[in-house]
Design an enzyme around this catalytic site. Structure first.
Site, mmCIF file in Angstrom:
data_model
loop_
_atom_site.group_PDB
_atom_site.id
_atom_site.type_symbol
_atom_site.label_atom_id
_atom_site.label_comp_id
_atom_site.label_asym_id
_atom_site.label_seq_id
_atom_site.Cartn_x
_atom_site.Cartn_y
_atom_site.Cartn_z
ATOM 1 N N ARG A 69 37.797 33.192 40.962
ATOM 2 C CA ARG A 69 38.252 34.505 40.488
ATOM 3 C C ARG A 69 39.087 34.387 39.223
ATOM 4 O O ARG A 69 38.917 35.178 38.289
ATOM 5 C CB ARG A 69 39.025 35.244 41.576
ATOM 6 N N ASN B 200 37.192 38.353 46.271
ATOM 7 C CA ASN B 200 36.585 37.567 47.338
ATOM 8 C C ASN B 200 36.035 38.515 48.385
ATOM 9 O O ASN B 200 36.562 39.613 48.586
ATOM 10 C CB ASN B 200 37.621 36.653 48.000
#
Length: 93
Positions: A20, A38
């Site tokens: 990320r 996520n």
């Protein structure tokens, strides 16, 4: 040129490997807007939007991601362009 948007589901070893963070840095560097998060199933989900060439470049780079990631596949679908300010991480879905 009108912006394009792609919804991505990134599969493989992509959580716990700074995927990320890499996504945010890479997307911002390409001038893209959107978000990344996520998913409870172990995938990473993202919306990337901007110039078509920059979005395509991002998707190509995302096949590798950060060094510790092992991307198995990316499912990409067209998405509706949203009014977004920058590129951000979102909470897990």
């Amino acid at each position: 040129m009108a912006p394009v948007a792609r919804h991505l589901m990134i599969h493989g070893r992509v959580q716990g490997v700074w995927y990320r963070g890499w996504t945010v840095e890479t997307a911002r560097g390409l001038g893209l807007t959107g978000w990344v998060r996520n998913c409870a199933d172990g995938c990473v989900e993202a919306l990337v939007q901007g110039e078509a060439e920059a979005v395509a470049r991002f998707i190509a780079l995302a096949q590798d991601g950060p060094v510790a990631a092992q991307v198995a596949r990316i499912d990409a679908a067209d998405a509706t362009v949203e009014v977004l300010d920058g590129f951000r991480k979102r909470p897990t879905a």
